[in-house]
Motif scaffolding. Structure first.
Motif, short mmCIF file in Angstrom:
data_model
loop_
_atom_site.label_atom_id
_atom_site.label_comp_id
_atom_site.label_asym_id
_atom_site.label_seq_id
_atom_site.Cartn_x
_atom_site.Cartn_y
_atom_site.Cartn_z
N TYR A 1 -1.54 0.15 2.94
CA TYR A 1 -1.64 -1.12 3.65
C TYR A 1 -2.75 -1.13 4.69
CZ TYR A 1 2.78 -2.54 1.59
OH TYR A 1 3.75 -2.89 0.72
N CYS A 2 -3.20 0.02 5.12
CA CYS A 2 -4.23 0.05 6.16
C CYS A 2 -5.51 0.71 5.69
CB CYS A 2 -3.70 0.78 7.40
SG CYS A 2 -2.32 -0.08 8.17
N LEU B 1 5.85 6.85 5.80
CA LEU B 1 4.79 6.41 6.69
C LEU B 1 3.42 6.72 6.09
CD1 LEU B 1 3.94 5.13 9.30
CD2 LEU B 1 4.25 7.33 10.45
N ILE C 1 1.01 -1.54 10.86
CA ILE C 1 2.26 -0.83 10.60
C ILE C 1 2.87 -0.46 11.95
CG2 ILE C 1 3.37 1.09 9.40
CD1 ILE C 1 1.73 -0.75 7.58
N THR D 1 -3.40 -6.77 9.12
CA THR D 1 -2.15 -6.07 8.83
C THR D 1 -2.01 -4.87 9.75
OG1 THR D 1 -2.15 -6.73 6.51
CG2 THR D 1 -0.87 -4.79 7.06
N TYR E 1 10.27 1.10 9.43
CA TYR E 1 8.91 0.63 9.66
C TYR E 1 8.78 -0.81 9.20
CZ TYR E 1 8.02 5.65 10.01
OH TYR E 1 8.06 6.96 10.37
N HIS F 1 -3.43 0.22 11.49
CA HIS F 1 -3.82 -1.18 11.31
C HIS F 1 -5.16 -1.23 10.60
CE1 HIS F 1 -6.76 -0.61 14.55
NE2 HIS F 1 -5.77 -0.07 15.27
N VAL G 1 5.78 -3.68 8.02
CA VAL G 1 4.41 -4.10 7.73
C VAL G 1 4.29 -5.53 8.22
CG1 VAL G 1 2.68 -4.49 5.96
CG2 VAL G 1 4.26 -2.57 5.74
N LEU H 1 2.74 4.03 3.52
CA LEU H 1 2.41 2.73 4.11
C LEU H 1 1.00 2.73 4.67
CD1 LEU H 1 5.76 1.91 5.95
CD2 LEU H 1 4.95 0.98 3.80
#
Length: 549
Positions: free
Chosen positions: A16-17, A9, A29, A27, A111, A40, A113, A12
């Motif tokens: 990604y955020c 986590l 999670i 995007t 999780y 996000h 994405v 991610l």
């Protein structure tokens, strides 16, 4: 809110955020299956409003996605769906492309994405064109008694279709004879077939004489099936022209006459190359970051295991009060511990450096150096390592002196990376040859050749991509994250040069750096050699840290 404690986590959220996706996307999670929101980007709240979802998007809340999106989530596998319609506020409709990427924690939660791309503008353009098509159909089937008026309206409608930035054509359903095509379609046909000079050259001809299709028979069967069901048919195609790859999407829409029979087919073509490239770029980003996570996890696990084992062994010796008796073993344990600390630092530095280079934040600090002397010092510095592996290293310069403007720290790192790779894939008794020669008055070539296992020719280009390990089945002397060669390539390009590889399986590999010859460094003079040599010794410990001596 429970404490965040899973490495997956954390990975991610960080990757990604940490930044916005694109201007027309977002995007987030979520944990599956309760869709608890963990993070996000800054566009996510606006996206939720467009999707008609009433939530403040606070971390920890469980999102209730619209049925269409919930259905995608229930499918489980990573999917990509286009044309997803969602009712927004005040009765507005938005269209979305949704990408789902699944990540599963070992013996832990799952999780997702979730990435949204706003495709509303594209779908509105499509609806507008379909509306104009219906107008055209009504006009053509109206049976007006005043041909002059009909002719004027038809001409006006035709001019409107000609201005649409899409490929539009119609053909008779039974004979497939072309009835009409707009300017973009005619231009595409005439570029492909030079014998087409005017519309008269194609009107009345079979549409599928000119339409690209890998399997024409199957395409015609699919169109017939769609027509029988009263539906349109969507055909996607990828093709290469003049070295450029194009992606198109063509909608074949049946048009009915007054008796309810299919009279003709309208073919509406859309160039989706930009959209496809954006999707593929996002998929590559997702894969790159997944590869980073997998490689990094492996690279962290090995040195941490060694360090932990050493610490436990020392604790055991302390408990038994036998430190003096095992002094040499303790020294060996400490050596392995320090070496693996260097390896961890190298891993972290590689990740940071590749990020800096790709974001354009890495700059050169060049000065004029005698590059022959610099390479000679590097070779002297690594001789101890090569001897311990039973490998001989030889430096053969074509000239005794060559002044080159380089960032000496980055140059050292670039060359040391190639030497360390040569050591990894060599066996005792083999030699590593370093050669320097002037290619011409403007270019110098520095090559590192080994007599090792070699590389399959099909992999020569990919080895400079991030996270690539073409010899995954080798023993641990060939471990690594797959970032060394991409960094070396980027450092060569920062100097205005290139790097290439040549190899023969079972006979070794040669990596060649080409750099421009010139003067004009950003600072004058050279650092004291004693300091430079000390710096290089530290750099060697980092670069050679995954070679088990």
């Amino acid at each position: 809110m429970e404490e965040l404690n899973t490495p997956l986590l954390e990975f991610l959220l960080r990757n990604y955020c940490g930044a916005d996706t694109i201007d027309n996307g977002s995007t987030a999670i979520v944990e599956y299956p309760d869709c608890r929101l963990w993070g996000h980007d800054s566009h996510f709240r606006d996206t939720l409003q467009l999707l008609g979802m009433e939530t403040d998007a606070s971390v920890g809340t469980c999102l209730e996605f619209p049925p269409e999106i919930a259905g995608l989530l229930e499918r489980g596998a990573s999917v990509h769906e286009t044309g997803l319609a969602a009712p927004g506020p005040e009765g507005t409709i938005t269209y979305w492309d949704v990408t789902l990427k699944r990540f599963l924690e070992q013996e832990g939660p799952e999780y997702l994405v979730v990435t949204f791309f706003d495709a509303t503008a594209r779908e509105e353009e499509r609806d507008r064109l379909i509306g104009e098509t219906r107008d055209m159909r009504s006009l053509l089937n109206s049976g007006r008694s005043e041909p002059d008026e009909e002719s004027r309206e038809f001409t006006a409608l035709q001019e409107s279709v000609d201005e649409i930035s899409l490929y539009y054509a119609s053909f008779d359903y039974k004979t497939k004879a072309i009835i009409f095509l707009n300017r973009f379609s005619f231009q595409a046909f005439s570029e492909e077939w030079p014998e087409i000079r005017t519309e008269a050259d194609v009107i009345g001809k079979n549409f599928f004489n000119y339409y690209r299709a890998e399997d024409l028979e199957t395409l015609l069967q699919d169109i017939d099936e769609a027509v029988a069901n009263g539906e349109s048919y969507l055909h996607k195609l990828e093709f290469t022209k003049d070295g450029v790859t194009y992606h198109t999407k063509t909608i074949f829409q049946p048009v009915m006459n007054g008796q309810g029979e299919v009279e003709k087919i309208i073919a509406l073509g859309i160039d989706i190359s930009d959209e496809e490239m954006a999707n593929r770029s996002m998929e590559k980003l997702l894969k790159d970051q997944e590869d980073l996570f997998i490689n990094t996890s492996h690279e962290l696990k090995t040195p941490l295991t060694v360090i932990m084992s050493g610490a436990q062994l020392l604790d055991l010796y302390v408990e038994k009060e036998c430190l003096n008796e095992v002094r040499e073993e303790i020294r060996d344990v400490n050596k392995r511990t320090v070496g693996n600390c260097y390896r961890l630092n190298r891993l972290i530095n590689n990740i940071l450096d590749i990020s800096k280079i790709e974001s354009g934040l890495s700059e050169l600090q060049t000065a004029d150096y005698n590059i022959v002397d610099m390479i000679d010092r590097i070779v002297d510095s690594v001789t101890e390592y090569t001897k311990s592996e039973g490998i001989r290293i030889v430096f053969d310069p074509e000239v005794e002196e060559l002044i080159l403007p380089v960032d000496i720290v980055k140059f050292d790192r670039m060359l040391l990376n190639l030497i360390s790779n040569a050591i990894k894939f060599s066996v005792p008794g083999e030699e590593i040859f370093i050669r320097l020669e002037r290619k011409n008055a403007q270019t110098v070539c520095i090559s590192v050749r080994d007599e090792g296992i070699g590389i399959d020719p099909d992999n020569l280009e990919s080895i400079f991509n991030k996270f690539v390990q073409v010899n995954r089945n080798l023993n641990r002397t060939a471990e690594g994250t797959g970032l060394g060669l991409p960094i070396a390539k980027s450092l060569a390009e920062l100097h205005g040069g290139t790097i290439r590889a040549e190899s023969t399986l079972g006979r070794g590999s040669t990596f060649t750096i080409e750099l421009p010859i010139g003067t004009g460094g950003t600072r004058s003079g050279q650092p004291p050699m004693s300091n430079r040599d000390m710096d290089r010794d530290q750099l060697i410990k980092y670069e050679f840290s995954d070679i088990y001596l």
